[in-house]
Design a protein around this motif. Structure first.
Motif, mmCIF file in Angstrom:
data_model
loop_
_atom_site.group_PDB
_atom_site.id
_atom_site.type_symbol
_atom_site.label_atom_id
_atom_site.label_comp_id
_atom_site.label_asym_id
_atom_site.label_seq_id
_atom_site.Cartn_x
_atom_site.Cartn_y
_atom_site.Cartn_z
ATOM 1 N N PRO A 83 -31.392 -108.521 -35.944
ATOM 2 C CA PRO A 83 -31.070 -109.616 -34.622
ATOM 3 C C PRO A 83 -30.869 -108.758 -33.367
ATOM 4 N N ASP A 84 -30.498 -107.435 -33.360
ATOM 5 C CA ASP A 84 -30.323 -106.989 -31.743
ATOM 6 C C ASP A 84 -31.439 -106.217 -31.264
ATOM 7 N N LEU A 85 -32.165 -105.969 -31.960
ATOM 8 C CA LEU A 85 -33.449 -105.086 -31.479
ATOM 9 C C LEU A 85 -34.185 -105.701 -30.491
ATOM 10 N N ASP A 86 -34.716 -104.792 -29.436
ATOM 11 C CA ASP A 86 -35.676 -105.387 -28.360
ATOM 12 C C ASP A 86 -36.948 -105.532 -29.268
ATOM 13 N N ILE A 87 -37.613 -106.714 -29.244
ATOM 14 C CA ILE A 87 -38.919 -107.069 -29.712
ATOM 15 C C ILE A 87 -39.964 -107.330 -28.507
ATOM 16 N N GLU A 88 -40.997 -106.330 -28.558
ATOM 17 C CA GLU A 88 -41.987 -106.682 -27.268
ATOM 18 C C GLU A 88 -43.116 -107.261 -27.909
ATOM 19 N N VAL A 89 -43.705 -108.313 -27.173
ATOM 20 C CA VAL A 89 -45.058 -108.650 -27.544
ATOM 21 C C VAL A 89 -46.088 -108.441 -26.471
ATOM 22 N N ASP A 90 -47.341 -108.228 -26.944
ATOM 23 C CA ASP A 90 -48.196 -107.605 -25.824
ATOM 24 C C ASP A 90 -49.831 -107.969 -26.176
ATOM 25 N N GLY A 91 -50.455 -108.655 -25.327
ATOM 26 C CA GLY A 91 -51.484 -109.236 -25.365
ATOM 27 C C GLY A 91 -51.729 -110.856 -25.447
ATOM 28 N N GLY A 92 -52.431 -111.335 -24.518
ATOM 29 C CA GLY A 92 -52.700 -112.629 -24.162
ATOM 30 C C GLY A 92 -51.679 -113.580 -23.915
ATOM 31 N N LEU A 93 -50.467 -113.146 -23.779
ATOM 32 C CA LEU A 93 -49.239 -113.938 -23.434
ATOM 33 C C LEU A 93 -49.496 -114.766 -22.248
ATOM 34 N N PRO A 145 -52.301 -105.510 -34.731
ATOM 35 C CA PRO A 145 -52.324 -106.761 -35.442
ATOM 36 C C PRO A 145 -52.635 -106.555 -36.897
ATOM 37 N N ASN A 146 -53.214 -105.770 -37.385
ATOM 38 C CA ASN A 146 -53.692 -105.696 -38.808
ATOM 39 C C ASN A 146 -52.541 -104.697 -39.726
ATOM 40 N N THR A 147 -51.871 -104.301 -39.008
ATOM 41 C CA THR A 147 -50.831 -103.106 -39.791
ATOM 42 C C THR A 147 -49.416 -104.179 -40.175
ATOM 43 N N PRO A 148 -49.095 -104.308 -41.469
ATOM 44 C CA PRO A 148 -47.928 -105.000 -41.898
ATOM 45 C C PRO A 148 -46.827 -104.341 -41.338
ATOM 46 N N ALA A 169 -57.657 -112.996 -26.328
ATOM 47 C CA ALA A 169 -56.814 -114.154 -26.809
ATOM 48 C C ALA A 169 -55.769 -113.898 -27.505
ATOM 49 N N PHE A 170 -54.496 -114.329 -27.487
ATOM 50 C CA PHE A 170 -53.262 -114.240 -27.987
ATOM 51 C C PHE A 170 -53.586 -114.561 -29.750
ATOM 52 N N THR A 175 -50.235 -108.263 -30.031
ATOM 53 C CA THR A 175 -50.982 -109.618 -30.321
ATOM 54 C C THR A 175 -52.514 -109.802 -29.730
ATOM 55 N N VAL A 176 -52.856 -108.674 -29.661
ATOM 56 C CA VAL A 176 -54.283 -108.578 -29.594
ATOM 57 C C VAL A 176 -54.850 -107.096 -30.085
#
Ligand code: DX5
Ligand code: ZN
Length: 216
Positions: A165-175, A118-121, A148-149, A139-140
């Motif tokens: 636009p075509d990249l797989d972007i994964e989110v992880d944490g509190g979803l 989360p704190n890495t740009p 918590a998300f 996201t945690v």
């Protein structure tokens, strides 16, 4: 155009029945099986390693999305490839040479992912994106399920999606069903969820809802 991929985190499953839990998730509509590898050093928790992935491999055809929250990820590429991992996702913060590591992962026949705390740009990821199969925007703080998300991380997903636009972007944490719309709107298409799927009365409905919202 990217497609929705729902990735239950087996960290919230019953590890004593891991193979059954994987099959249950696939039957309920999961696309990926998200495996959280923690070394007690990069993060303050200890989970599982390549031997467990190797034992699991003959019992499931599912796509093993391995998220390595470990120091010195280079050390484990061979073992995870031999174990049958499909995707090896390392943390940007854990390596000094992401480009070489990505090549090493590909040379061993796995897809390559890079995770960002989360704190890495997010701009640190841009130069590597053309080589990466997936970027994981945490996201945690990595280390534990059930946190918590952090909605502030969605700005990073937006910036990434705008450029790739075509990249797989994964989110992880509190979803969960409450915040999936925010994540999907920002541009995430690979959704990891542990607690909200495994603790649900009807995990299949949660997977279905995630897919519907991301696909809209
Ligand atoms: C946390 C792990 C996550 C975790 C997600 O460090 O990377 O994959 O299992 O669990 P929930 O969905 O419960 O936040
Ligand atoms: Zn994870």
């Amino acid at each position: 155009m990217v497609t929705a991929k729902i990735a239950p985190s087996l960290l919230s499953s019953d590890f004593a029945r891991l193979a059954d839990e994987c099959e249950r998730m696939l039957t309920l509509g999961a696309d990926y099986l998200h495996m959280d590898i923690m070394d007690g050093h990069f993060v303050p928790n200890l989970t599982l390693g390549a031997p467990i992935i190797k034992s699991l491999r003959p019992h499931t055809k599912g796509f093993l999305d391995c998220h390595l929250m470990v120091s010195n990820p280079e050390q484990w590429v061979d073992d995870f490839a031999d174990a049958g991992a499909d995707l090896f996702c390392f943390h940007y913060e854990a390596t000094n040479n992401a480009a070489v590591l990505i090549d090493k992962i590909h040379a061993k026949g796995m897809k390559a992912g890079m995770a960002i705390k989360p704190n890495t740009p997010i701009d640190v990821a841009f130069e590597f994106c053309p080589k990466l199969d997936q970027v994981l925007v945490m996201t945690v703080e990595p280390g534990f399920g059930g946190q918590a998300f952090m909605p502030d991380c969605m700005q990073k997903v937006r910036e990434l999606r705008k450029r790739f636009p075509d990249l797989d972007i994964e989110v992880d944490g509190g979803l969960d069903p409450e915040n999936i719309e925010v994540a999907a709107e920002a541009g995430a298409n690979v959704i990891v969820a542990g607690s909200s799927i495994f603790k649900a009365k009807s995990p299949g409905d949660v997977i279905l809802l995630f897919r519907k919202v991301v696909s809209e």
